[in-house]
Structures are given as C-alpha cells and as structure tokens.
Design a protein around this motif. Structure first.
Motif: not given
Length: 461
Positions: A41-56, A183-193
């Motif tokens: 059984t494999y476990k996922v951690y809630k902190i993964r969403w923080l990692m993703l948000a920081l990257f975005v 990938v949404f992070g890259n697109q979000l930046g382009i949108a702001l640009g």
C-alpha cells in the motif's frame, strides 16, 4: 482456519504482511498447504499540494516575462529607439537558450532532484528581474535584454519539471491532473504577461511618464520573484518520505544512467514521432504569442490592451482545457485517443481564428481566440503525459527536457517564418500556413502507437 494481519511501517512504504491461510486435510499426502499473497500500500502526503502550489507560482513568475516586451512591442520600440526585431528577440531568447542548456539541466535534475534545480531556477529568475529594474533609462535596453536572458536561462529548470514533480509526489490516480496543474503555472504566467504590461505601461504619454510605468512594472516583478525565492528555499522539498505509487517506487529503485536514457529515448519510434508532433503544435503557439501584438494592431489600430486581453483569453482557455484534459486522462487512461482528438481540434480552432481575425468585430476575435486556446494550450499537458507513458521508466525530467528542446527549435523557426510571412503576404496566408502545419502534426500523432508502459507497470504491480 486462521488469518493474521500485521502492518509494518518503514521509511520506504507501508507494507501488509503476507496473509497465510492454512488448510489441513487429505491434500496429496496429508501435507499442509500455505497460500501466500502479498500486497503493498502506498501513501500520499498532503504537503504535495504545497509543493505543487509553490512550483506553479514559481513557474508563473518566470513565464510571465516571456512576452513582457513583445506584447507592448510598439511602446518598447518608441521608448528605447530599437528595431522591432530586437524586441521580438526578447521572446525568442527563451527558445535559443533552452536548446543548448537543457541537456545539462536535465542531467542535474536527474542527479540532484527537484529541490536543488528549483532553487537555482528561482534564483536566476529573481536575479534577471532585478537587472531589468536598472534598465529603465532609454539607453539601457541592453541591460534589460541581459536580464531577460538570465530569466530565459532559468527556464531550463522549469519546463521539464511538471511530469517529474507529478510522478514523485502524486499517486497513480492523480498524476495526470498534477502534471496539468504544473503546466497550468507556465500558462498562468504567460496570461499575466499578456495582460499586465499593456495595463501598467501607457501607450501615450511623456517619456518621463512611460519611464515611470516601466519602473513600476519591473519593481513589481522583481518583488514577487524575490518573495517566491525565499519561500522556495524555506519550504520546497525534493521528495516525500515514501513513494506514492508503484510506478514511482519502481522508477526510484532503478539505477538511471543519463546517457543510456538519452540513447533509449532517441531510438524510441513513438517518442520520436511525438517529438515532431508536439514541436509543431507548441511551435505554432509560440509564433502566435510572440507576434500577437503586431497581428491584432494590423486590423484594430490602437487596440494595445485588446491584444493583451486576447492573449489572456488564449491562455486562460488553455488552462481550463489543460485541467479538463488531465481529468479525462486520469479517468480513462486513453492517452493516444485524447492526444489525437485535442490535436485535431487545435486545427479547427486555428482555422476559425484565421477567418475571423479581419471580420471587423474584435469581440468575435476574442471568441475565436478562446476556442483556439482551449485546445492548443490544452494539448500541452496531454503531450507531456503521453511522453511519460510511452517512455517509462526513463526519467520524466529527461523525457520532457528533450521534448521542450525540440519545441524551442520549432518555436524559433516558426516564429521567424511567421514574422517573415506577415511582412510578405499578410496574416491570412501566414495563418493558413500555420493551419497546414497543425494538420501535419495531427497526421503524425495518428501514427504514434499506444504503448502505455507506465500503465502496464501499475497494473503488473
């Protein structure tokens, strides 16, 4: 009959001990038969969403600077007194620097992990942004270009990360959505640009007023990138305590050889076809994005802010398309079919955009841009995930790195072709040429085999 369940936790995974079922009786020569099964059984951690948000946010802070100059091309030309071609190169420098640097960047990602490369990329984005702060004087365009180049170099530590981050942090039922959000992070930046520079820098005014506008814009970007750099240093982690899926577990246990991975990827027929089709699609998007200001102003003089908002519509619609496509992939695992359908729809969207551009009603152009963006930008994470599937268990960073390197080459070639054709034959024939290129990409996509290696590994595990 007795059943004993024992759970043992380790730093690698949560393992359920073998269940032993003992059957006594006249089986063969009255021997006891042990039936042993084992499940992991494999476990996922809630902190993964923080990692993703920081990257975005980090990805957005870099990509928003890609069209920072080109979307206000006419203003930059008049203020700094430089040729339009120089302004176009502030966008193309992103593509030029990526090609020679992606191999060492992918090697570094493979050897050191997500944290080290993310910190390096964030620092470079911050440094380049601050160089632009000092480029406001009219004779300092060269310093702004240098800052843009530093930011562009930092991009090599960003574009190939989404599939790797998704595979390292997210479970098998979330990996496609996580990649789409990355990938949404890259697109979000382009949108702001697209939307912020026309809002912040006025097209009419005195030299002092326009200079003050540039100063404000550069300070805002530099402040945001500095704050993000601090957050990344403090909170961003390389990987969770234990792998989130069987595919991630197997990938982490393999002893990867970077050169060997490159050789295997370049001899993978399906991957080579995907390189060509993905490069054509995203190359067309790069060409349109770089020259959108010129194309829109040709038919709607003075519509600087509209050009930015049309670019925004293309990207926002693409972000929605990305997330929807990611959900479809996670639910159906129909990677080949989804990729082909989205690609074919991109051709239709480009045709609609071509024949509505000069209709005289800019509201219609907004609508056609939304249709084009939904499918063309929505294709970005689909191509990433399809690449990860057909090349597993090769490192996702290397797979996406080569994919993006090919994209930059096509981006440069198609942007130069599009710019030349706009001057020679006008936008109608230029856009029809891009339609034909997308149609070719659709045909190439149809030839790719549906060899879903990562899905096969999950099912076997």
């Amino acid at each position: 009959m007795t059943i004993q369940d024992v759970y043992v936790r380790s730093n690698r995974r949560i393992t359920e001990e073998p269940k032993v079922e003992v059957i006594s009786g006249s089986v063969m020569d009255n021997m006891e038969v042990d039936i042993v099964t084992q499940k992991t059984t494999y476990k996922v951690y809630k902190i993964r969403w923080l990692m993703l948000a920081l990257f975005v946010l980090y990805s957005a802070s870099n990509s928003m600077q890609w069209v920072q100059y080109t979307i206000i091309n006419d203003i930059v030309v008049n203020y700094y007194g430089v040729p339009s071609t120089f302004v176009s190169w502030t966008s193309m420098v992103y593509m030029v620097t990526y090609v020679p640097l992606i191999v060492p960047a992918s090697w570094l990602l493979d050897k050191t992990g997500l944290r080290v490369t993310t910190i390096i990329g964030s620092f470079g984005t911050c440094l380049g942004s601050w160089l632009k702060v000092f480029s406001v004087p009219q004779d300092m365009f060269w310093l702004g270009f240098l800052g843009q180049t530093v930011v562009a170099v930092s991009q090599v530590f960003i574009l190939n990360v989404p599939p790797r981050l998704a595979a390292v942090w997210f479970g098998a039922d979330q990996v496609s959505v996580a990649c789409s959000i990355g990938v949404f992070g890259n697109q979000l930046g382009i949108a702001l640009g697209f939307v912020l520079p026309p809002m912040l820098v006025r097209s009419q005014g005195t030299v002092e007023e326009i200079g003050a506008d540039f100063q404000l814009m550069f300070y805002l970007v530099a402040g945001a990138t500095s704050l993000l750099f601090v957050f990344i240093v403090l909170f961003f982690k390389a990987a969770p305590q234990s792998p989130p899926s069987a595919a991630a577990d197997l990938g982490a246990s393999l002893d990867s050889n970077f050169v060997h991975s490159i050789k295997k990827l370049l001899t993978n027929r399906n991957y080579n076809l995907l390189l060509l089709s993905y490069g054509l699609n995203v190359g067309v998007f790069y060409a349109i994005s770089t020259l959108l200001n010129q194309v829109v102003l040709t038919h709607y003089p003075g519509a600087n802010e509209d050009a930015g908002r049309i670019g925004l519509m293309i990207v926002v619609a693409g972000m929605i398309g990305s997330v929807i496509c990611g959900l479809v992939l996670d639910k159906t695992h129909k990677f080949k079919e989804t990729t082909l359908a989205v690609y074919a729809a991109s051709v239709i969207g480009m045709i609609i955009f071509t024949f509505t551009l000069d209709c005289g009603y800019i509201g219609v152009v907004y609508m056609s841009a939304i249709i084009l963006g939904f499918f063309m930008n929505g294709y970005l994470p689909v191509g990433f995930e399809f690449a990860s599937e057909i090349t597993y268990p090769e490192p996702e960073g290397t797979t996406s790195g080569i994919l993006n390197a090919v994209v930059q080459v096509f981006g440069i070639l198609l942007t130069l072709l599009y710019e030349w054709m706009l001057g020679e034959v006008g936008d109608r024939w230029s856009n029809l040429t891009l339609c034909a290129i997308l149609a070719l990409g659709t045909a190439v996509t149809a030839a790719i085999g549906s060899d879903l290696r990562r899905q096969a590994a999950e099912q076997k595990a």
